[in-house]
Scaffold this motif. Structure first.
Motif: not given
Length: 195
Positions: A15, A18-19
């Motif tokens: 996560r 993914s940014s």
């Protein structure tokens, strides 16, 4: 429980990655596969050393356990160092085999160079875990592994919110690999001295 925690840690780290975009996610996924050339060999050594340590520990031959461990750790550390050197010296060549987009190649180069530094330590960690488990202390292995793998999350968060950006996440992986390698080696030394 340990495997479930690893999955949870991995999801949180993915996560975070993914940014930084699709290229970062692709680098993390493919980079892990490239890195498997190191940890698959280390896993093989660990499995063999686990059985070797257990048999010799059961026979009361702790000196053979120590000798087998240090020989295995040295051998696998050299393997990890060789792969690490390849990652550091030829990252663009390796990355261009898997990626074609220039921006993703740049991301993958950063990953390989940073991860390459921790390869020998990761190998020693895996082999040490096998040896300690062979001595019967599987709880210690789990505890060390979960603590340091879990610490990747806050470290990655902190480092990625600096000028390092995405490289901060890669550094979190490398720093914790180095720490785990050192701690596992010290743990084996402590366990083997008890017997």
């Amino acid at each position: 429980l340990q495997s479930s925690l690893y999955c949870a840690f991995s999801m949180v780290l993915t996560r975070m990655v993914s940014s930084f975009g699709d290229g970062a996610i692709a680098t993390q996924r493919v980079g892990g596969q490239i890195e498997s050339i190191t940890w698959n060999v280390a896993d093989g050594f660990a499995a063999a050393l686990n059985a070797f340590s257990a048999q010799n520990f059961g026979a009361g031959k702790i000196d053979r356990v120590k000798k087998g461990y240090y020989l295995s750790a040295a051998t696998i550390a050299v393997w990890g160092a060789l792969i690490g050197v390849l990652f550091i010296l030829f990252p663009e060549g390796i990355a261009s085999v898997f990626f074609h987009e220039p921006d993703v190649i740049v991301t993958a180069v950063g990953y390989l160079v940073i991860i390459g530094i921790g390869e020998p330590f990761m190998c020693v960690e895996i082999v040490s875990s096998g040896a300690i488990s062979g001595l019967g202390n599987t709880k210690l292995c789990s505890m060390i592994s979960v603590i340091f793998t879990g610490s990747r999350i806050p470290l990655a968060y902190l480092l990625s919110h600096t000028a390092l950006g995405l490289h901060g996440i890669w550094w979190a992986l490398t720093i914790t690999s180095i720490c785990k390698g050192i701690v596992f080696m010290l743990a084996f030394h402590g366990e083997s001295r008890k017997h």
